[in-house]
Design an enzyme around this catalytic site. Structure first.
Site, PDB file in Angstrom:
ATOM      1  N   ARG A   1       2.959 -15.024   7.901  1.00  0.00           N
ATOM      2  CA  ARG A   1       2.290 -15.238   6.605  1.00  0.00           C
ATOM      3  C   ARG A   1       2.115 -13.978   5.769  1.00  0.00           C
ATOM      4  O   ARG A   1       1.532 -14.046   4.689  1.00  0.00           O
ATOM      5  CB  ARG A   1       0.924 -15.917   6.800  1.00  0.00           C
ATOM      6  CG  ARG A   1       1.019 -17.227   7.543  1.00  0.00           C
ATOM      7  CD  ARG A   1      -0.202 -18.051   7.301  1.00  0.00           C
ATOM      8  NE  ARG A   1      -1.401 -17.280   7.495  1.00  0.00           N
ATOM      9  CZ  ARG A   1      -2.555 -17.529   6.892  1.00  0.00           C
ATOM     10  NH1 ARG A   1      -2.650 -18.514   6.053  1.00  0.00           N
ATOM     11  NH2 ARG A   1      -3.589 -16.761   7.115  1.00  0.00           N
ATOM     12  N   ASP A   2       2.553 -12.846   6.286  1.00  0.00           N
ATOM     13  CA  ASP A   2       2.455 -11.620   5.492  1.00  0.00           C
ATOM     14  C   ASP A   2       3.732 -10.810   5.672  1.00  0.00           C
ATOM     15  O   ASP A   2       3.689  -9.599   5.813  1.00  0.00           O
ATOM     16  CB  ASP A   2       1.215 -10.820   5.933  1.00  0.00           C
ATOM     17  CG  ASP A   2       0.814  -9.747   4.918  1.00  0.00           C
ATOM     18  OD1 ASP A   2       1.367  -9.739   3.800  1.00  0.00           O
ATOM     19  OD2 ASP A   2      -0.035  -8.905   5.255  1.00  0.00           O
ATOM     20  N   VAL A   3       4.872 -11.519   5.692  1.00  0.00           N
ATOM     21  CA  VAL A   3       6.146 -10.827   5.822  1.00  0.00           C
ATOM     22  C   VAL A   3       6.449 -10.175   4.488  1.00  0.00           C
ATOM     23  O   VAL A   3       6.687 -10.842   3.496  1.00  0.00           O
ATOM     24  CB  VAL A   3       7.311 -11.799   6.103  1.00  0.00           C
ATOM     25  CG1 VAL A   3       8.452 -11.054   6.755  1.00  0.00           C
ATOM     26  CG2 VAL A   3       6.866 -12.959   6.925  1.00  0.00           C
TER      27      VAL A   3
ATOM     28  N   ASN B   1       5.266  -4.366   5.852  1.00  0.00           N
ATOM     29  CA  ASN B   1       4.904  -4.703   7.230  1.00  0.00           C
ATOM     30  C   ASN B   1       6.088  -4.671   8.170  1.00  0.00           C
ATOM     31  O   ASN B   1       6.037  -5.191   9.280  1.00  0.00           O
ATOM     32  CB  ASN B   1       4.244  -6.074   7.282  1.00  0.00           C
ATOM     33  CG  ASN B   1       2.866  -6.045   6.661  1.00  0.00           C
ATOM     34  OD1 ASN B   1       2.204  -5.001   6.687  1.00  0.00           O
ATOM     35  ND2 ASN B   1       2.443  -7.151   6.074  1.00  0.00           N
TER      36      ASN B   1
END
Ligand code: ADE
Length: 368
Positions: A221-223, A227
């Site tokens: 959900r935070d690609v 990151n």
């Protein structure tokens, strides 16, 4: 049927086999403060050896906020921050090892003051910063070679592809994709610029990490490129599971609370419904591809005049009109057309991670 994921996390164990002694860990300098915690560079002693590591600690409360809190509120906030990190630890310890996912090395969970998660250190840090730093050199070389060639490739692509094909032949013979590919790419890591093949190689590894995560029911959900960490051998590690939640059995995650979301990367249906799925991860992967081939110079949508990109609604209006992020100049055609498919409005029509890997592999080894 949907199990609230916050609840599911309660049932996930925080595996004790990762517990380490505070005395074996030295924090040396701060690498950065993320949205969900601070990251330090440190050394972990294992069998008399000092291993460079990255250490994540709960997000510290700013001195300004501390001043406005009483002791009980401070305690509660610290507990909350520890829980966020513990949730990340749970997801990491639940996952089997994968070459393209940052490796968990240890954790301190029994001491409130030393609470931390220790992961492998990635020498080049976030790949977004790395790409921004090589961009100048790349631009210079492209100008010398009178820019990108007719097929939109970067630096000396043709000879690069020949080399890759030779390496590819060797790879299919040995059947060990990872070690031979990293060895192949590592030989050119100090060159100070990146080629299209390097970018494709990064993209392929990210797709592999994402396939692995989603097969294991983890929605990151935070690609985003920030990151994705880079090792000195040009292998990448997907990191920062701060937003990850184990997917419920139907593969969907519904956002429980109103927490901040990285909306420039999030699929439109998830922005609307708060529902996340493998297909919404695939959308985000498309945005990551776009970032890779634009050297992470700008945030997605920010340069588009007709898009009011500072709000979720602005981006939704732009996407609803059928428009998408523009194709980067140096992106190969096959990848550009795949990228546009990753952004199909209908989630089920988006290619899978496996299918994306195939396209990336073909472009990396078979084009000429
Ligand atoms: N920044 C955040 N995590 C990191 C890691 N594991 N290695 C290097 N830099 C980082």
């Amino acid at each position: 049927y949907e199990t609230p994921l916050q609840e599911q996390l309660e049932y996930l164990p925080c595996d004790e086999i990762f517990e380490i002694e505070s005395s074996s860990l030295k924090l040396l300098k701060i690498l950065g403060g993320g949205h969900f915690g601070d990251v330090h560079y440190g050394l972990l002693s294992i069998n008399g050896q000092q291993l460079p590591v990255a250490v994540k600690t709960p997000k510290s409360i700013s001195s300004e906020r501390i001043r406005r809190m009483n002791v009980i509120e401070q305690e509660e906030e610290q507990t909350r921050q520890r829980k966020i990190l513990r949730d990340e630890l749970k997801i990491m310890s639940y996952l089997p090892t994968n070459l393209n996912v940052v490796k968990l090395l240890g954790a301190i969970t029994t001491s409130k003051d030393d609470f931390c998660v220790v992961v492998e250190y990635c020498e080049y840090g976030g790949i977004d910063g790395f790409l921004r730093s090589v961009h100048k050199n790349n631009k210079f070389i492209n100008e010398m070679l009178s820019k990108v060639d007719s097929e939109g490739y970067l630096v000396n692509q043709k000879s690069q592809i020949k080399e890759n094909q030779q390496a590819g032949l060797q790879i299919s013979f040995i059947g060990q994709e990872n070690s031979s590919w990293s060895a192949h790419f590592a030989t050119r890591r100090e060159k100070g610029f990146v080629t299209t093949s390097d970018l494709l190689w990064f993209a392929l590894q990210i797709a592999r990490a994402m396939a692995f995560l989603t097969e294991n029911k983890v929605l990151h959900r935070d690609v985003a490129l920030r990151n994705v960490l880079l090792k000195s051998d040009f292998t990448i590690r997907v990191a920062d599971f701060g937003l990850s939640r184990r997917a419920a059995d139907d593969g969907q995650y519904v956002q429980q609370r109103n927490i901040a979301i990285p909306f420039r990367y999030v699929a439109p249906e998830s922005l609307r419904s708060g529902r996340f799925s493998v297909q919404s991860e695939i959308w985000s992967f498309g945005v990551v591809l776009w970032e890779l081939f634009t050297f992470a110079l700008h945030q997605p949508y920010i340069d588009i005049e007709e898009c009011e990109s500072s709000t979720i609604d602005g981006i939704l209006i732009y996407l609803d009109s059928g428009k998408r992020l523009p194709t980067p100049d140096c992106m190969p055609k096959s990848i550009a057309s795949m990228m546009s498919m990753l952004w199909c409005e209908d989630p089920v029509r988006r290619p899978t991670f496996k299918c994306s890997q195939k396209t990336l592999r073909e472009e990396l080894f078979l084009s000429n």
